[in-house]
Design an enzyme around this catalytic site. Structure first.
Site, PDB file in Angstrom:
ATOM      1  N   CYS A  91      27.790  34.646  36.774  1.00 12.41           N
ATOM      2  CA  CYS A  91      27.071  35.354  37.840  1.00 12.41           C
ATOM      3  C   CYS A  91      26.140  36.453  37.306  1.00 12.41           C
ATOM      4  O   CYS A  91      25.323  36.979  38.060  1.00 12.41           O
ATOM      5  CB  CYS A  91      28.053  35.948  38.838  1.00 12.41           C
ATOM      6  SG  CYS A  91      29.115  34.712  39.579  1.00 12.41           S
TER       7      CYS A  91
ATOM      8  N   HIS B  99      24.241  41.329  42.728  1.00 10.75           N
ATOM      9  CA  HIS B  99      24.854  40.008  42.842  1.00 10.75           C
ATOM     10  C   HIS B  99      25.641  39.951  44.153  1.00 10.75           C
ATOM     11  O   HIS B  99      26.368  40.877  44.502  1.00 10.75           O
ATOM     12  CB  HIS B  99      25.777  39.768  41.647  1.00 10.75           C
ATOM     13  CG  HIS B  99      26.605  38.534  41.770  1.00 10.75           C
ATOM     14  ND1 HIS B  99      26.066  37.328  42.153  1.00 10.75           N
ATOM     15  CD2 HIS B  99      27.934  38.323  41.589  1.00 10.75           C
ATOM     16  CE1 HIS B  99      27.031  36.422  42.183  1.00 10.75           C
ATOM     17  NE2 HIS B  99      28.171  36.996  41.852  1.00 10.75           N
TER      18      HIS B  99
ATOM     19  N   ASN C 188      28.808  33.330  47.499  1.00  8.03           N
ATOM     20  CA  ASN C 188      28.483  33.661  46.112  1.00  8.03           C
ATOM     21  C   ASN C 188      27.836  32.441  45.453  1.00  8.03           C
ATOM     22  O   ASN C 188      28.521  31.455  45.178  1.00  8.03           O
ATOM     23  CB  ASN C 188      29.780  34.070  45.401  1.00  8.03           C
ATOM     24  CG  ASN C 188      29.563  34.426  43.939  1.00  8.03           C
ATOM     25  OD1 ASN C 188      28.506  34.177  43.367  1.00  8.03           O
ATOM     26  ND2 ASN C 188      30.595  34.993  43.328  1.00  8.03           N
TER      27      ASN C 188
HETATM   28  N1  ACO Z   1      42.282  33.531  53.992  1.00  3.95           N
HETATM   29  C1  ACO Z   1      43.384  34.173  54.410  1.00  3.95           C
HETATM   30  N2  ACO Z   1      44.180  34.855  53.581  1.00  3.95           N
HETATM   31  C2  ACO Z   1      43.843  34.898  52.293  1.00  3.95           C
HETATM   32  C3  ACO Z   1      42.694  34.257  51.785  1.00  3.95           C
HETATM   33  C4  ACO Z   1      41.919  33.548  52.696  1.00  3.95           C
HETATM   34  N3  ACO Z   1      40.793  32.902  52.328  1.00  3.95           N
HETATM   35  N4  ACO Z   1      42.618  34.482  50.456  1.00  3.95           N
HETATM   36  C5  ACO Z   1      43.666  35.241  50.136  1.00  3.95           C
HETATM   37  N5  ACO Z   1      44.415  35.493  51.231  1.00  3.95           N
HETATM   38  C6  ACO Z   1      45.637  36.263  51.355  1.00  3.95           C
HETATM   39  C7  ACO Z   1      46.378  36.361  50.054  1.00  3.95           C
HETATM   40  O1  ACO Z   1      47.205  35.237  49.840  1.00  3.95           O
HETATM   41  C8  ACO Z   1      47.165  37.632  50.232  1.00  3.95           C
HETATM   42  O2  ACO Z   1      48.313  37.343  51.015  1.00  3.95           O
HETATM   43  P1  ACO Z   1      49.723  38.063  50.696  1.00  3.95           P
HETATM   44  O3  ACO Z   1      49.463  39.512  50.920  1.00  3.95           O
HETATM   45  O4  ACO Z   1      50.614  37.427  51.682  1.00  3.95           O
HETATM   46  O5  ACO Z   1      50.016  37.722  49.268  1.00  3.95           O
HETATM   47  C9  ACO Z   1      46.237  38.502  51.071  1.00  3.95           C
HETATM   48  O6  ACO Z   1      45.298  37.610  51.688  1.00  3.95           O
HETATM   49  C10 ACO Z   1      45.475  39.511  50.259  1.00  3.95           C
HETATM   50  O7  ACO Z   1      44.901  38.835  49.128  1.00  3.95           O
HETATM   51  P2  ACO Z   1      44.103  39.584  48.038  1.00  3.95           P
HETATM   52  O8  ACO Z   1      43.723  38.642  46.935  1.00  3.95           O
HETATM   53  O9  ACO Z   1      44.826  40.842  47.676  1.00  3.95           O
HETATM   54  O10 ACO Z   1      42.786  39.944  48.884  1.00  3.95           O
HETATM   55  P3  ACO Z   1      41.590  40.873  48.484  1.00  3.95           P
HETATM   56  O11 ACO Z   1      41.376  41.865  49.511  1.00  3.95           O
HETATM   57  O12 ACO Z   1      41.668  41.322  47.050  1.00  3.95           O
HETATM   58  O13 ACO Z   1      40.368  39.855  48.582  1.00  3.95           O
HETATM   59  C11 ACO Z   1      38.916  38.517  47.239  1.00  3.95           C
HETATM   60  C12 ACO Z   1      40.325  38.715  47.776  1.00  3.95           C
HETATM   61  C13 ACO Z   1      37.989  38.297  48.402  1.00  3.95           C
HETATM   62  C14 ACO Z   1      38.894  37.305  46.305  1.00  3.95           C
HETATM   63  C15 ACO Z   1      38.454  39.779  46.481  1.00  3.95           C
HETATM   64  O14 ACO Z   1      39.454  40.167  45.574  1.00  3.95           O
HETATM   65  C16 ACO Z   1      37.158  39.582  45.727  1.00  3.95           C
HETATM   66  O15 ACO Z   1      36.106  39.434  46.318  1.00  3.95           O
HETATM   67  N6  ACO Z   1      37.198  39.665  44.387  1.00  3.95           N
HETATM   68  C17 ACO Z   1      35.974  39.591  43.605  1.00  3.95           C
HETATM   69  C18 ACO Z   1      35.521  38.176  43.417  1.00  3.95           C
HETATM   70  C19 ACO Z   1      34.144  38.191  42.777  1.00  3.95           C
HETATM   71  O16 ACO Z   1      33.355  39.088  43.007  1.00  3.95           O
HETATM   72  N7  ACO Z   1      33.774  37.249  41.912  1.00  3.95           N
HETATM   73  C20 ACO Z   1      32.441  37.345  41.344  1.00  3.95           C
HETATM   74  C21 ACO Z   1      32.313  36.737  40.073  1.00  3.95           C
HETATM   75  S1  ACO Z   1      32.265  35.024  40.275  1.00  3.95           S
HETATM   76  C22 ACO Z   1      31.608  34.304  38.838  1.00  3.95           C
HETATM   77  O17 ACO Z   1      31.226  34.947  37.884  1.00  3.95           O
HETATM   78  C23 ACO Z   1      31.619  32.815  38.739  1.00  3.95           C
END
Ligand code: ACO
Length: 321
Positions: A112, A247, A277
């Site tokens: 990314c 990004h 993304n």
């Molecule tokens: N729908 C519903 N619930 C979900 C989903 C979903 N799609 N995904 C995760 N959950 C649940 C989890 O299982 C967890 O449940 P639990 O509490 O029972 O265990 C809860 O929601 C919280 O999950 P977290 O992973 O803690 O959620 P968070 O608020 O951290 O959001 C996310 C997750 C959106 C992935 C976030 O961490 C994020 O955006 N991270 C950055 C990703 C990114 O920017 N990548 C860019 C680089 S990509 C590249 O280079 C190819």
């Protein structure tokens, strides 16, 4: 010599997949995805469409906008982590389809961060006097590498391509300064392990694996660092920045960093609600759309920033004109 952007273009596959569509195949819902990421829908390419197909559409638009003919290009860089195949490079496939017969071509792999690394690379070639006209493309089709049973990744990504044509100028415009960095020790938090020489038979799967929380923490830290580096090296202040094009991964990352840096919402470009993304394509697609919407005018100062697998991060300060 400076590298000036003289044309932009972008391409998105027509198929729209909404959050409600995903809720039919994994245990998720529209409210969770909107609240936690800002994404409402994304574009997904058909099985027959490869990264170079989207790259070609974006490149043709950027070339048209620039007024250059394909044979005037001296270099093509395609930033991608989802190439058509391991070799030839997607850039060479594109060079062939564009009939850019006088251009060298290679791929750049920085996930990314790819477009920002590519912009720094292309600008350096131009500043050194090596090349005058360069086509730079960010293109990815990461939906082909999603585990559609994993709600923590399949909700985040979309496909697309964005392109710019860069040209040498002796005016003080274009890419004014750049910063790029890697933190390889954090690499395991975001991987696509199968298919490479360590695992040619894809025993570890051919899907994106991500520790989302770790990437989130990394992203907010390094976006701030790279903006500060860019400002420090030029003596510019946040107040002088007209548009920040980060990004497009998660609106919470963008909001957090913008607030911390004192960048008001009207100076921050966001379109991730439409596309999710799109990896290396996100920044050039955003740039192309911001231009089309009249958000950028001659003389404006832009910061373009990326972060992603590697882990990698980087920014470019661009004076439009
Ligand atoms: N729908 C519903 N619930 C979900 C989903 C979903 N799609 N995904 C995760 N959950 C649940 C989890 O299982 C967890 O449940 P639990 O509490 O029972 O265990 C809860 O929601 C919280 O999950 P977290 O992973 O803690 O959620 P968070 O608020 O951290 O959001 C996310 C997750 C959106 C992935 C976030 O961490 C994020 O955006 N991270 C950055 C990703 C990114 O920017 N990548 C860019 C680089 S990509 C590249 O280079 C190819």
């Amino acid at each position: 010599m400076k590298a000036r952007i003289i044309g932009t273009g972008s391409a998105l596959p027509p198929k729209v997949v909404t959050n409600d569509d995903l809720a039919k195949i994994v245990d998720t819902n529209d409210a969770w995805i909107r609240e936690r990421t800002g994404i409402q829908e994304r574009r997904v390419s058909d099985a027959a469409v490869a990264t170079s197909d989207l790259a070609a559409l974006a490149a043709e638009k950027a070339l048209k906008a620039s007024g250059l003919k394909p044979e005037e290009l001296e270099l093509i860089i395609v930033c991608t982590c989802s190439p058509d195949m391991l070799f030839p490079s997607t850039a060479c496939i594109l060079q062939g389809s564009l009939k850019a017969v006088n251009a060298a071509a290679f791929d750049l792999s920085a996930a990314c961060s790819g477009f920002n690394f590519g912009l720094t690379t292309a600008a350096s070639f131009i500043e050194s006097g090596k090349f005058k006209n360069i086509l730079l493309v960010g293109a990815d089709t990461l939906t082909k590498y999603l585990d559609w049973t994993d709600r923590s990744t399949c909700t985040l990504f979309g496909d697309g391509a964005g392109a710019v044509v860069l040209q040498a100028t002796d005016r003080e415009v274009g890419v004014l300064t750049s910063f790029m960095m890697a933190e390889g020790q954090l690499g395991p938090v975001l991987t696509m392990p199968g298919g490479g020489s360590r695992d040619p038979e894809e025993k570890n799967g051919r899907f994106i694996k991500m520790a989302g929380k770790e990437v989130f923490k990394f992203a907010v830290r390094v976006l701030e660092t790279s903006i500060k580096k860019i400002l420090e090296s030029t003596g510019k202040t946040v107040e002088e920045i007209d548009l920040f094009i980060p990004h497009q991964a998660n609106v919470r990352i963008i909001d957090h960093v913008s607030k911390k840096m004192g960048l008001p919402k009207e100076k921050v470009y966001v379109n991730l609600h439409k596309y999710g993304n799109t990896s290396a394509a996100s920044v050039p697609i955003a740039l192309d759309e911001a231009l089309a919407e009249g958000r950028i005018k001659s003389g404006d100062l832009l910061i373009l920033s990326g972060f992603g697998a590697g882990l990698t991060y980087g920014s470019n300060l661009v004076k439009w004109g």
